[in-house]
Design a protein around this motif. Structure first.
Motif, PDB file in Angstrom:
ATOM      1  N   VAL A  81       0.836  -1.212   0.000  1.00 22.30           N
ATOM      2  CA  VAL A  81       0.000   0.000   0.000  1.00 22.30           C
ATOM      3  C   VAL A  81       0.869   1.259   0.000  1.00 22.30           C
ATOM      4  O   VAL A  81       0.624   2.204  -0.771  1.00 22.30           O
ATOM      5  CB  VAL A  81      -0.941  -0.003   1.227  1.00 22.30           C
ATOM      6  CG1 VAL A  81      -1.724   1.311   1.297  1.00 22.30           C
ATOM      7  CG2 VAL A  81      -1.910  -1.177   1.155  1.00 22.30           C
ATOM      8  N   LEU A  82       1.890   1.273   0.857  1.00 26.12           N
ATOM      9  CA  LEU A  82       2.780   2.443   0.929  1.00 26.12           C
ATOM     10  C   LEU A  82       3.542   2.660  -0.371  1.00 26.12           C
ATOM     11  O   LEU A  82       3.647   3.787  -0.871  1.00 26.12           O
ATOM     12  CB  LEU A  82       3.769   2.259   2.081  1.00 26.12           C
ATOM     13  CG  LEU A  82       3.271   2.619   3.489  1.00 26.12           C
ATOM     14  CD1 LEU A  82       4.320   2.224   4.521  1.00 26.12           C
ATOM     15  CD2 LEU A  82       2.957   4.112   3.595  1.00 26.12           C
ATOM     16  N   PHE A  83       4.071   1.588  -0.942  1.00 27.10           N
ATOM     17  CA  PHE A  83       4.848   1.701  -2.172  1.00 27.10           C
ATOM     18  C   PHE A  83       3.978   2.198  -3.321  1.00 27.10           C
ATOM     19  O   PHE A  83       4.416   3.014  -4.138  1.00 27.10           O
ATOM     20  CB  PHE A  83       5.467   0.353  -2.536  1.00 27.10           C
ATOM     21  CG  PHE A  83       6.419  -0.186  -1.501  1.00 27.10           C
ATOM     22  CD1 PHE A  83       7.188   0.668  -0.724  1.00 27.10           C
ATOM     23  CD2 PHE A  83       6.539  -1.558  -1.280  1.00 27.10           C
ATOM     24  CE1 PHE A  83       8.067   0.186   0.237  1.00 27.10           C
ATOM     25  CE2 PHE A  83       7.413  -2.057  -0.329  1.00 27.10           C
ATOM     26  CZ  PHE A  83       8.171  -1.180   0.436  1.00 27.10           C
ATOM     27  N   ASP A  84       2.745   1.697  -3.404  1.00 23.67           N
ATOM     28  CA  ASP A  84       1.848   2.104  -4.478  1.00 23.67           C
ATOM     29  C   ASP A  84       1.531   3.593  -4.391  1.00 23.67           C
ATOM     30  O   ASP A  84       1.605   4.324  -5.390  1.00 23.67           O
ATOM     31  CB  ASP A  84       0.555   1.278  -4.414  1.00 23.67           C
ATOM     32  CG  ASP A  84      -0.381   1.579  -5.569  1.00 23.67           C
ATOM     33  OD1 ASP A  84       0.101   1.734  -6.704  1.00 23.67           O
ATOM     34  OD2 ASP A  84      -1.598   1.694  -5.335  1.00 23.67           O
ATOM     35  N   TYR A  85       1.198   4.062  -3.202  1.00 19.80           N
ATOM     36  CA  TYR A  85       0.854   5.476  -3.036  1.00 19.80           C
ATOM     37  C   TYR A  85       2.078   6.359  -3.299  1.00 19.80           C
ATOM     38  O   TYR A  85       1.972   7.408  -3.946  1.00 19.80           O
ATOM     39  CB  TYR A  85       0.332   5.718  -1.620  1.00 19.80           C
ATOM     40  CG  TYR A  85      -0.082   7.152  -1.374  1.00 19.80           C
ATOM     41  CD1 TYR A  85      -1.262   7.664  -1.918  1.00 19.80           C
ATOM     42  CD2 TYR A  85       0.702   8.003  -0.598  1.00 19.80           C
ATOM     43  CE1 TYR A  85      -1.645   8.966  -1.696  1.00 19.80           C
ATOM     44  CE2 TYR A  85       0.321   9.318  -0.373  1.00 19.80           C
ATOM     45  CZ  TYR A  85      -0.853   9.787  -0.928  1.00 19.80           C
ATOM     46  OH  TYR A  85      -1.224  11.095  -0.717  1.00 19.80           O
ATOM     47  N   THR A  86       3.241   5.914  -2.843  1.00 20.62           N
ATOM     48  CA  THR A  86       4.457   6.704  -3.019  1.00 20.62           C
ATOM     49  C   THR A  86       4.823   6.882  -4.484  1.00 20.62           C
ATOM     50  O   THR A  86       5.116   7.987  -4.938  1.00 20.62           O
ATOM     51  CB  THR A  86       5.641   6.051  -2.270  1.00 20.62           C
ATOM     52  OG1 THR A  86       5.310   5.911  -0.892  1.00 20.62           O
ATOM     53  CG2 THR A  86       6.899   6.893  -2.405  1.00 20.62           C
ATOM     54  N   ILE A  87       4.786   5.788  -5.251  1.00 20.69           N
ATOM     55  CA  ILE A  87       5.200   5.888  -6.664  1.00 20.69           C
ATOM     56  C   ILE A  87       4.205   6.728  -7.458  1.00 20.69           C
ATOM     57  O   ILE A  87       4.591   7.468  -8.370  1.00 20.69           O
ATOM     58  CB  ILE A  87       5.371   4.482  -7.285  1.00 20.69           C
ATOM     59  CG1 ILE A  87       6.130   4.586  -8.618  1.00 20.69           C
ATOM     60  CG2 ILE A  87       4.038   3.792  -7.483  1.00 20.69           C
ATOM     61  CD1 ILE A  87       7.535   5.120  -8.502  1.00 20.69           C
TER      62      ILE A  87
END
Length: 468
Positions: A404-410
């Motif tokens: 979830v964090l990686f998706d939102y960050t990218i």
């Protein structure tokens, strides 16, 4: 060897929950376009949705996604994976009902937060449920079902969203968790949870059902293995070991650390491959190619391609192995993204591109096929099987949170990069990330195919496994 239809059936029905994940992901694709039209008659709001509201909606989805796995882990420990997965349908139904009656921006944000919560919740519980019912023979194939369910949900929204009213789309999405909840009522609890609760006879019967066994001797050794696992996971007094202890064991043991590194690395590169950016710009790529389908039917065709390519992976994952699929997929994704970067660089510098107008659409189709037939499903299959039994809940929870964090960050980083430097630079950066993903898979990821769970742990710890 007999086909274990019951095991595959239970896995398929459990993954109907991930269809709602796909619906939640694809929901903005047609809905936001409708709610941005000033003359739209079925707009439940008194205003046209602004870009700021859309941004808040996606932020709410991410915030809910972070809370979902934590809630799921807590419920799963106390009530078991089966009941926890059934409760996910309640979350989705509540969210879609809220969408039906929504009349203010604040309620829209609340509903998207619940969808995010349910998405993170489902990703964790489905992974744990499948991990506890899957045999070594079908472990990889069942792990790929998560991607199949998600792409099916995306396809449902793509096929219905542009042609039905706002209200009817919510009804269609709400029907999905209702169908899942109804069918999953007939699926069994996992043998691991039954043994943990002292229901050894029920666990034996469940194993016989899942493995298609005719007598108890066929599953007796597996039941003993599960009993040994539960004994390790529980304390001497029978009370579950604290989460802090599991986290400490995950970080201090060499094999467990490597499992966590591989898991987090795979979900990072999976999300940072740019799949969401590609799908968000699919209409632009169709337009650049002068595709006769148009944006609506082109998007539907793209959804069909996603679903079909996801369905192909379970057919060959056990024969080819996980690692070769990841390597080929990573290289192919990097080439497709570099092709898009080159095309938009030529376009930005006013170089004649009339003769290669077909290139962006071709790269788009290649990217979607390779992701959904490779890195997308295989990454989750490895996450499901790479952790030791007793550490699977905490390991998968960290992986889902990371996803979830990686998706939102990218998404945020690429949005800023596109605005500052152009779409060509965004695609070039994503191509470099996919090339790095290939290097990561070559150096760090172990092959888990044809290994049982004990052999996987030995391989992670550096113990060479001798195969007879």
């Amino acid at each position: 060897m007999r086909w274990r239809y019951s095991e595959l059936l239970a896995g398929a029905v459990a993954n109907l929950a991930t269809v709602s994940v796909g619906c939640g992901i694809a929901w903005p694709s047609s809905t936001f376009q409708k709610l941005s039209e000033a003359d739209r008659e079925d707009n439940p709001f008194a205003e046209v949705l602004s870009e700021k509201v859309k941004l808040w909606s996606e932020t709410a989805l991410a915030i809910g996604g972070l809370a979902g796995p934590l809630l799921a882990c807590w419920i799963t420990r106390r009530k078991g994976p089966r009941l926890a997965l059934l409760l996910s349908s309640v979350l989705y139904i509540a969210a879609w009902l809220l969408f039906m009656i929504v009349g203010s921006i604040s309620l829209l944000i609340v509903a998207r937060t619940i969808i995010g919560l349910a998405n993170g919740y489902v990703l964790l519980v489905v992974t744990l449920y499948i991990g506890e019912i899957a045999s070594d023979q079908y472990r990889g194939a069942l792990g790929c079902f998560i991607q199949i369910g998600s792409t099916l949900g995306i396809l449902i929204v793509y096929c219905t969203g542009p042609f039905v009213s706002y209200f009817m789309l919510q009804v269609i999405c709400c029907a999905v968790p209702i169908l899942f909840g109804t069918l999953f009522l007939y699926m069994p609890e996992t043998p691991h949870y039954l043994v943990q609760r002292g229901h050894n006879q029920r666990a034996l019967e469940t194993l016989m059902f899942l493995r298609g066994a005719r007598n108890t001797e066929e599953v007796k050794s597996e039941l003993e293995e599960i009993q040994e696992y539960v004994k390790r996971r529980d304390g001497d007094d029978g009370a579950p070991v604290r989460t802090v202890h599991h986290l400490k064991h995950l970080l201090t043991n060499r094999g467990n650390r490597k499992a966590l590194l591989i898991s987090l690395g795979l979900v990072l590169f999976q999300q940072w491959s740019g799949i969401d950016i590609i799908l968000a710009n699919s209409e632009l790529l169709f337009a650049e190619s002068n595709a006769s389908l148009g944006p609506i039917y082109g998007t539907i065709a793209l959804g069909v391609l996603q679903f079909l390519s996801s369905c192909s992976t379970p057919l060959f994952i056990e024969r080819t192995g996980r690692r070769p699929i990841l390597l080929v997929s990573s290289i192919g994704l990097a080439i497709a993204l570099a092709t898009l970067g080159t095309y938009f660089m030529l376009s930005r510098h006013a170089v004649s591109i009339v003769s290669i107008r077909w290139l962006p659409l071709t790269a788009l189709l290649g990217f979607v096929t390779l992701f959904n037939g490779g890195f997308g499903p295989v990454a989750w299959a490895i996450v499901m099987e790479i952790f030791a039994h007793e550490l699977k809940p905490i390991g998968v929870t960290l992986s889902v949170l990371g996803s979830v964090l990686f998706d939102y960050t990218i998404l945020q980083l690429i949005t800023v990069l596109t605005t500052a430097a152009g779409l060509d630079w965004a695609f070039w950066v994503l191509a470099c990330i996919c090339a790095a993903a290939g290097a990561f898979c070559w150096i760090c990821v172990i092959e888990t195919g044809a290994l049982n769970l004990l052999e996987i742990q030995e391989r992670l710890s550096g113990i060479k496994t001798a195969r007879l």
